[in-house]
Design a protein around this motif. Structure first.
Motif, PDB file in Angstrom:
ATOM      1  N   GLN A  32     -34.523 -10.374   2.681  1.00  0.00           N
ATOM      2  CA  GLN A  32     -35.277  -9.158   2.959  1.00  0.00           C
ATOM      3  C   GLN A  32     -35.588  -8.440   1.645  1.00  0.00           C
ATOM      4  O   GLN A  32     -35.081  -8.794   0.583  1.00  0.00           O
ATOM      5  CB  GLN A  32     -34.465  -8.241   3.885  1.00  0.00           C
ATOM      6  CG  GLN A  32     -34.135  -8.869   5.228  1.00  0.00           C
ATOM      7  CD  GLN A  32     -35.361  -9.222   6.038  1.00  0.00           C
ATOM      8  OE1 GLN A  32     -36.154  -8.358   6.400  1.00  0.00           O
ATOM      9  NE2 GLN A  32     -35.546 -10.511   6.305  1.00  0.00           N
ATOM     10  N   GLU A  33     -36.399  -7.417   1.718  1.00  0.00           N
ATOM     11  CA  GLU A  33     -36.836  -6.715   0.510  1.00  0.00           C
ATOM     12  C   GLU A  33     -35.670  -6.163  -0.293  1.00  0.00           C
ATOM     13  O   GLU A  33     -35.715  -6.127  -1.528  1.00  0.00           O
ATOM     14  CB  GLU A  33     -37.800  -5.577   0.891  1.00  0.00           C
ATOM     15  CG  GLU A  33     -38.482  -4.935  -0.292  1.00  0.00           C
ATOM     16  CD  GLU A  33     -39.521  -3.897   0.114  1.00  0.00           C
ATOM     17  OE1 GLU A  33     -39.897  -3.087  -0.747  1.00  0.00           O
ATOM     18  OE2 GLU A  33     -39.944  -3.898   1.281  1.00  0.00           O
ATOM     19  N   ASP A  34     -34.592  -5.749   0.399  1.00  0.00           N
ATOM     20  CA  ASP A  34     -33.440  -5.189  -0.304  1.00  0.00           C
ATOM     21  C   ASP A  34     -32.414  -6.256  -0.688  1.00  0.00           C
ATOM     22  O   ASP A  34     -31.329  -5.942  -1.177  1.00  0.00           O
ATOM     23  CB  ASP A  34     -32.770  -4.092   0.534  1.00  0.00           C
ATOM     24  CG  ASP A  34     -32.191  -4.600   1.850  1.00  0.00           C
ATOM     25  OD1 ASP A  34     -32.392  -5.798   2.166  1.00  0.00           O
ATOM     26  OD2 ASP A  34     -31.538  -3.814   2.556  1.00  0.00           O
ATOM     27  N   GLY A  35     -32.744  -7.523  -0.452  1.00  0.00           N
ATOM     28  CA  GLY A  35     -31.854  -8.603  -0.830  1.00  0.00           C
ATOM     29  C   GLY A  35     -30.876  -9.034   0.238  1.00  0.00           C
ATOM     30  O   GLY A  35     -30.075  -9.948   0.006  1.00  0.00           O
ATOM     31  N   TYR A  77     -30.882  -3.191  -8.256  1.00  0.00           N
ATOM     32  CA  TYR A  77     -31.195  -4.293  -7.360  1.00  0.00           C
ATOM     33  C   TYR A  77     -30.194  -4.352  -6.212  1.00  0.00           C
ATOM     34  O   TYR A  77     -29.018  -4.090  -6.397  1.00  0.00           O
ATOM     35  CB  TYR A  77     -31.192  -5.613  -8.129  1.00  0.00           C
ATOM     36  CG  TYR A  77     -32.185  -5.649  -9.263  1.00  0.00           C
ATOM     37  CD1 TYR A  77     -33.518  -5.992  -9.050  1.00  0.00           C
ATOM     38  CD2 TYR A  77     -31.792  -5.307 -10.561  1.00  0.00           C
ATOM     39  CE1 TYR A  77     -34.433  -6.014 -10.089  1.00  0.00           C
ATOM     40  CE2 TYR A  77     -32.702  -5.332 -11.609  1.00  0.00           C
ATOM     41  CZ  TYR A  77     -34.017  -5.677 -11.367  1.00  0.00           C
ATOM     42  OH  TYR A  77     -34.921  -5.695 -12.401  1.00  0.00           O
ATOM     43  N   TRP A 130     -36.677 -14.678  -7.912  1.00  0.00           N
ATOM     44  CA  TRP A 130     -37.037 -13.925  -6.703  1.00  0.00           C
ATOM     45  C   TRP A 130     -37.151 -12.435  -7.022  1.00  0.00           C
ATOM     46  O   TRP A 130     -38.027 -11.739  -6.486  1.00  0.00           O
ATOM     47  CB  TRP A 130     -35.982 -14.160  -5.617  1.00  0.00           C
ATOM     48  CG  TRP A 130     -36.309 -13.534  -4.296  1.00  0.00           C
ATOM     49  CD1 TRP A 130     -37.081 -14.061  -3.297  1.00  0.00           C
ATOM     50  CD2 TRP A 130     -35.865 -12.248  -3.823  1.00  0.00           C
ATOM     51  NE1 TRP A 130     -37.160 -13.188  -2.237  1.00  0.00           N
ATOM     52  CE2 TRP A 130     -36.422 -12.072  -2.533  1.00  0.00           C
ATOM     53  CE3 TRP A 130     -35.073 -11.247  -4.357  1.00  0.00           C
ATOM     54  CZ2 TRP A 130     -36.190 -10.923  -1.776  1.00  0.00           C
ATOM     55  CZ3 TRP A 130     -34.844 -10.102  -3.609  1.00  0.00           C
ATOM     56  CH2 TRP A 130     -35.396  -9.947  -2.329  1.00  0.00           C
ATOM     57  N   LEU A 131     -36.271 -11.939  -7.914  1.00  0.00           N
ATOM     58  CA  LEU A 131     -36.296 -10.528  -8.302  1.00  0.00           C
ATOM     59  C   LEU A 131     -37.407 -10.221  -9.318  1.00  0.00           C
ATOM     60  O   LEU A 131     -37.634  -9.050  -9.633  1.00  0.00           O
ATOM     61  CB  LEU A 131     -34.948 -10.132  -8.917  1.00  0.00           C
ATOM     62  CG  LEU A 131     -33.730 -10.110  -7.989  1.00  0.00           C
ATOM     63  CD1 LEU A 131     -32.458  -9.891  -8.789  1.00  0.00           C
ATOM     64  CD2 LEU A 131     -33.874  -9.052  -6.902  1.00  0.00           C
ATOM     65  N   LYS A 132     -38.051 -11.295  -9.819  1.00  0.00           N
ATOM     66  CA  LYS A 132     -39.074 -11.148 -10.875  1.00  0.00           C
ATOM     67  C   LYS A 132     -38.474 -10.494 -12.128  1.00  0.00           C
ATOM     68  O   LYS A 132     -39.063  -9.613 -12.752  1.00  0.00           O
ATOM     69  CB  LYS A 132     -40.277 -10.348 -10.376  1.00  0.00           C
ATOM     70  CG  LYS A 132     -41.034 -11.033  -9.239  1.00  0.00           C
ATOM     71  CD  LYS A 132     -42.209 -10.194  -8.783  1.00  0.00           C
ATOM     72  CE  LYS A 132     -43.063 -10.941  -7.772  1.00  0.00           C
ATOM     73  NZ  LYS A 132     -42.328 -11.296  -6.526  1.00  0.00           N
TER      74      LYS A 132
END
Length: 409
Positions: free
Chosen positions: A145-148, A323, A371-373
């Motif tokens: 998900q967006e928050d990991g 993050y 994935w986190l860029k």
């Protein structure tokens, strides 16, 4: 739990680094060791250093009792059914590799699938990559998900009747995310797959009950939970371990050796070839005694408080990017971040000058970094001996770092 009292057991913390009191915020990489563990190691080498399982003399018996006593402590620590399910390894990496090689190569073939997540440590990616190459199986990734965090709906989407192995970290070493292992085990089993758990970042910080989780395999390392380096544990369900072949051959793991064939000892010893890590196991046993006396529930609650405080304080720093979930209840006691345009290695270098130890780099999680860029990140990780005052020093150090590089550039 009073962190100040706990700190008194850790002699290494009572020192200055670069003229400042040491602030150790890198326990996710390796924890510090209390005097109880140091003394247990010292006592073994001073008083009853000997090999195990072989001699009938007094020192050998004491060493065997200490080694096998540690196995029972591990069994109780994770609530395994039997000590036959507890195998001593060099660490989590060896534990995961053992499952991939011994179980995986015997049970997977072309058309089968292995499912992992993007947040895995390299130790929980590369063994499965190699297994896929060796067997023709397909490696698939469960999205984040967006928050990991991991969604159980996504797990259900990826895991299917072709899936033979699901492997997942219980706690991310970068995002701090605590994964729903029990529910993932249910999904895996409903599809005929087994669940392998990387417990390296979980075992030091929270209670683990393998019977309640119903995981099939679990690996963790002593050095992250106040124990020595070079020793870890592979837990496996007895029914699975009994049908697995050892991957290391030699002394101690055999039952009978003939000219052209050999037979193996019963569990767990068939997986522990050669002279085992005797002192390490005894030290791990002492670490388990120490953590159990303090209480894993108290340790977890203390770390949640620190995580919540760190998220609040660090968010006040201009240019801070954190993050993972901002809800401290969804994460363990670590915060991974980047500070404006300052490279994480520069952040860590400036903080080190202030006596503050953090981790910087890709954290053995390059798939997640992609994935986190982010090419790299900085990480502050907390344990039972850390305090809110140390987080205040971290924040002050981050402000100083930002100001320094603003002046430079």
């Amino acid at each position: 739990m009073n962190a100040a009292d706990v700190r008194s057991y850790f002699p290494i913390l009572n020192q200055e680094v670069n003229g400042n009191p040491l602030v150790y915020l890198d326990s996710a990489a390796t924890s510090q060791k209390p005097v109880q563990v140091i003394e247990a190691l010292d006592k073994y080498y001073r008083e009853y250093n000997s090999n195990v399982h072989r001699g009938v003399h007094t020192l050998g018996t004491r060493a065997t009792d200490g080694y096998e006593g540690a196995r029972e402590k591990v069994r109780k620590f994770i609530n395994a059914k039997s000590t036959q399910e507890i195998i001593f390894t060099r660490g989590t990496t060896t534990a995961l590799n053992t499952v991939a090689v011994s179980y995986g190569r015997a049970n997977l073939s072309e058309g089968d699938e292995i499912a992992i997540t993007y947040m895995e440590h390299h130790s929980n990616i590369i063994p499965w990559q190699q297994l896929a190459k060796a067997t023709g199986a397909t490696l698939k990734y469960i999205p984040l998900q967006e928050d990991g965090t991991v969604s159980l709906e996504d797990v259900k989407e990826i895991v299917n009747s072709n899936t033979k192995i699901v492997s997942m970290t219980m706690v991310s070493n970068v995002l701090g995310v605590i994964n729903p292992i029990k529910e993932v085990a249910q999904i895996a089993h409903a599809n005929g797959a087994i669940l392998v758990v990387d417990g390296a970042q979980a075992a030091p910080h929270m209670k683990i009950d393998v019977q309640d989780l119903d995981c099939d395999f679990l690996g963790f390392s002593a050095h992250k939970m106040c124990g020595p380096t070079g020793i870890g544990v592979l837990y496996g369900k007895k029914s699975l371990l009994e049908n697995m072949e050892p991957i290391e051959f030699g002394g101690e793991m055999i039952d009978f050796v003939d000219l052209y064939d050999s037979t193996w000892k019963e569990l767990p010893w068939k997986f522990e070839g050669g002279t085992p890590i005797i002192a390490g196991a005894i030290g791990l046993g002492a670490a388990i005694d120490f953590l159990t006396e303090i209480g894993l529930d108290q340790i977890q609650a203390h770390e949640h408080r620190l995580a919540a405080y760190a998220l609040e304080r660090m968010s006040e720093v201009e240019g801070m990017k954190i993050y993972g979930p901002m809800d401290a209840s969804k994460r363990a006691g670590l915060v991974t971040f980047n500070l404006a345009d300052v490279h994480p290695h520069d952040v860590a270098t400036v903080l080190d000058a202030e006596g503050i130890a953090i981790r910087a780099g890709h954290h053995c999680a390059q798939v997640l970094m992609k994935w986190l860029k982010a090419s790299a990140t900085a990480r502050a990780s907390f344990y039972l001996y850390n305090t809110e005052e140390e987080i205040d020093k971290l924040v002050a150090g981050l402000v100083k770092t930002k100001e320094y590089f603003s002046d430079v550039f």
